[in-house]
Design an enzyme around this catalytic site. Sequence first.
Site, PDB file in Angstrom:
ATOM      1  N   CYS A 202      11.415  14.837 -13.132  1.00 54.67           N
ATOM      2  CA  CYS A 202      10.838  15.443 -14.352  1.00 54.67           C
ATOM      3  C   CYS A 202      10.463  16.908 -14.142  1.00 54.67           C
ATOM      4  O   CYS A 202       9.956  17.556 -15.050  1.00 54.67           O
ATOM      5  CB  CYS A 202       9.603  14.643 -14.782  1.00 54.67           C
ATOM      6  SG  CYS A 202       8.154  14.925 -13.752  1.00 54.67           S
TER       7      CYS A 202
ATOM      8  N   HIS B 158       0.828  -1.221   0.000  1.00 45.39           N
ATOM      9  CA  HIS B 158       0.000   0.000   0.000  1.00 45.39           C
ATOM     10  C   HIS B 158       0.854   1.259   0.000  1.00 45.39           C
ATOM     11  O   HIS B 158       0.337   2.341   0.283  1.00 45.39           O
ATOM     12  CB  HIS B 158      -0.911   0.006   1.233  1.00 45.39           C
ATOM     13  CG  HIS B 158      -2.022  -0.997   1.136  1.00 45.39           C
ATOM     14  ND1 HIS B 158      -2.789  -1.362   2.222  1.00 45.39           N
ATOM     15  CD2 HIS B 158      -2.473  -1.741   0.105  1.00 45.39           C
ATOM     16  CE1 HIS B 158      -3.684  -2.260   1.843  1.00 45.39           C
ATOM     17  NE2 HIS B 158      -3.506  -2.517   0.567  1.00 45.39           N
TER      18      HIS B 158
ATOM     19  N   CYS C 266       5.449  11.598 -13.732  1.00 45.26           N
ATOM     20  CA  CYS C 266       6.340  10.598 -14.366  1.00 45.26           C
ATOM     21  C   CYS C 266       6.286   9.240 -13.691  1.00 45.26           C
ATOM     22  O   CYS C 266       6.871   8.268 -14.171  1.00 45.26           O
ATOM     23  CB  CYS C 266       7.777  11.128 -14.387  1.00 45.26           C
ATOM     24  SG  CYS C 266       8.583  11.163 -12.770  1.00 45.26           S
TER      25      CYS C 266
ATOM     26  N   ASN D  76      -3.827 -12.546  15.683  1.00 50.92           N
ATOM     27  CA  ASN D  76      -4.588 -11.311  15.759  1.00 50.92           C
ATOM     28  C   ASN D  76      -5.128 -11.100  17.161  1.00 50.92           C
ATOM     29  O   ASN D  76      -5.307 -12.063  17.903  1.00 50.92           O
ATOM     30  CB  ASN D  76      -5.727 -11.328  14.729  1.00 50.92           C
ATOM     31  CG  ASN D  76      -6.091  -9.929  14.238  1.00 50.92           C
ATOM     32  OD1 ASN D  76      -5.237  -9.188  13.755  1.00 50.92           O
ATOM     33  ND2 ASN D  76      -7.352  -9.558  14.402  1.00 50.92           N
TER      34      ASN D  76
ATOM     35  N   ALA E 144       0.373  -9.050  19.225  1.00 50.44           N
ATOM     36  CA  ALA E 144       1.431  -9.467  18.292  1.00 50.44           C
ATOM     37  C   ALA E 144       2.782  -9.580  18.994  1.00 50.44           C
ATOM     38  O   ALA E 144       3.586 -10.454  18.658  1.00 50.44           O
ATOM     39  CB  ALA E 144       1.527  -8.456  17.148  1.00 50.44           C
TER      40      ALA E 144
ATOM     41  N   SER F 247      -7.514  -6.882   9.897  1.00 47.59           N
ATOM     42  CA  SER F 247      -8.948  -7.169  10.092  1.00 47.59           C
ATOM     43  C   SER F 247      -9.524  -7.971   8.940  1.00 47.59           C
ATOM     44  O   SER F 247     -10.659  -8.427   8.985  1.00 47.59           O
ATOM     45  CB  SER F 247      -9.731  -5.849  10.223  1.00 47.59           C
ATOM     46  OG  SER F 247      -9.570  -5.087   9.019  1.00 47.59           O
TER      47      SER F 247
HETATM   48  N1  APR Z   1      -1.763  -7.362  18.204  1.00 47.60           N
HETATM   49  C1  APR Z   1      -2.355  -8.063  17.199  1.00 47.60           C
HETATM   50  N2  APR Z   1      -3.420  -7.597  16.489  1.00 47.60           N
HETATM   51  C2  APR Z   1      -3.881  -6.379  16.818  1.00 47.60           C
HETATM   52  C3  APR Z   1      -3.315  -5.583  17.840  1.00 47.60           C
HETATM   53  C4  APR Z   1      -2.205  -6.134  18.538  1.00 47.60           C
HETATM   54  N3  APR Z   1      -1.612  -5.460  19.530  1.00 47.60           N
HETATM   55  N4  APR Z   1      -4.033  -4.419  17.927  1.00 47.60           N
HETATM   56  C5  APR Z   1      -4.988  -4.484  16.982  1.00 47.60           C
HETATM   57  N5  APR Z   1      -4.918  -5.655  16.323  1.00 47.60           N
HETATM   58  C6  APR Z   1      -5.755  -6.126  15.228  1.00 47.60           C
HETATM   59  C7  APR Z   1      -7.198  -5.682  15.326  1.00 47.60           C
HETATM   60  O1  APR Z   1      -7.940  -6.638  16.074  1.00 47.60           O
HETATM   61  C8  APR Z   1      -7.616  -5.653  13.856  1.00 47.60           C
HETATM   62  O2  APR Z   1      -8.165  -6.912  13.458  1.00 47.60           O
HETATM   63  O3  APR Z   1      -5.256  -5.563  14.044  1.00 47.60           O
HETATM   64  C9  APR Z   1      -6.313  -5.411  13.102  1.00 47.60           C
HETATM   65  C10 APR Z   1      -6.228  -4.025  12.501  1.00 47.60           C
HETATM   66  O4  APR Z   1      -7.234  -3.915  11.533  1.00 47.60           O
HETATM   67  P1  APR Z   1      -7.378  -2.566  10.707  1.00 47.60           P
HETATM   68  O5  APR Z   1      -7.366  -1.411  11.635  1.00 47.60           O
HETATM   69  O6  APR Z   1      -8.545  -2.776   9.777  1.00 47.60           O
HETATM   70  O7  APR Z   1      -6.043  -2.466   9.850  1.00 47.60           O
HETATM   71  P2  APR Z   1      -5.659  -3.308   8.569  1.00 47.60           P
HETATM   72  O8  APR Z   1      -6.284  -4.666   8.604  1.00 47.60           O
HETATM   73  O9  APR Z   1      -4.185  -3.249   8.443  1.00 47.60           O
HETATM   74  O10 APR Z   1      -6.316  -2.459   7.378  1.00 47.60           O
HETATM   75  C11 APR Z   1      -6.018  -2.902   6.075  1.00 47.60           C
HETATM   76  O11 APR Z   1      -7.215  -1.012   5.174  1.00 47.60           O
HETATM   77  O12 APR Z   1      -7.696   1.110   5.582  1.00 47.60           O
HETATM   78  C12 APR Z   1      -6.966   0.303   4.758  1.00 47.60           C
HETATM   79  O13 APR Z   1      -4.973   0.765   3.611  1.00 47.60           O
HETATM   80  C13 APR Z   1      -5.509   0.587   4.888  1.00 47.60           C
HETATM   81  O14 APR Z   1      -3.689  -0.996   4.971  1.00 47.60           O
HETATM   82  C14 APR Z   1      -4.952  -0.674   5.519  1.00 47.60           C
HETATM   83  C15 APR Z   1      -5.982  -1.715   5.150  1.00 47.60           C
END
Ligand code: APR
Length: 234
Positions: free
Chosen positions: A141, A111, A122, A203, A221, A179
């Site tokens: 450019c 991303h 460019c 997660n 994590a 997520s």
């Molecule tokens: N350890 C593990 N997991 C965690 C922690 C943690 N400490 N804290 C939060 N999470 C989990 C949440 O439960 C959630 O499922 O990380 C996930 C974050 O989800 P999002 O906020 O939706 O982020 P992400 O999945 O990376 O979004 C994907 O969506 O908005 C776009 O481009 C943006 O790259 C992003 C993409």
Amino acid sequence: MNSDAISSIVILTGAGISAESGLATFRGPDGLWEGHRVEDVCTPEALARDPLLVHRFYDERRAKLAEVLPNAAHDALAALDAAWAGDLLIVTQNVDDLHERAGARRLVHMHGALNSALCAACGKAAPWSGALSPGTACAGCAAPRLRPDIVFFGEMPYEMDRIYDAIAEANLFVSIGTSGAVYPAAGFVQTAREAGARTIELNLEPSAGSALFDESRMGPATRLVPDLVRELLQ
Ligand code: APR
């Protein structure tokens, strides 16, 4: 887990791997998008409509990078990258630089990245720190068209061929801190299953794709990732 049977690993990371470093996730209670509508800061139309708002949103997130450090999860993945003799690819949805600051090398930012600027004229990207004002000229450019090197909704993520090639060869696919809300990343687990890979999710809570994983481990994590890396390197 019998790591002897594993030769090729693909690891997908999302905002959750950087949460314990102090970077906001997108869909949590204090999620970033909650502060802004996606359509207002992360689409090509938003950039055309209100370039100052979009640049300011990413300037704030770029500045925040100086205040945070990689956590034990980033460090564990970097250690795996350094020690793993087989194929390995870390595919991050994150635009922060914590994986590379931890030492990860076999890494793809699908991303984009906050510490990079893209010329809309460019197509060249260049390292960037500090604020990025609308109308900044491209060093290549000279067009006044530099923008954040972020893949906006509706744009094609980076290095998709490389990612799918790696998943096709993987016999282990690990998803960390995402997520499962956004495609194509949310579909990688199904692609990995079809390629015969074992699939593991790490997660904080069940995700949209949890049912698709052979194994889902719930927790932070910074605990789960070092544990998994120890299993793989034992
Ligand atoms: N350890 C593990 N997991 C965690 C922690 C943690 N400490 N804290 C939060 N999470 C989990 C949440 O439960 C959630 O499922 O990380 C996930 C974050 O989800 P999002 O906020 O939706 O982020 P992400 O999945 O990376 O979004 C994907 O969506 O908005 C776009 O481009 C943006 O790259 C992003 C993409």
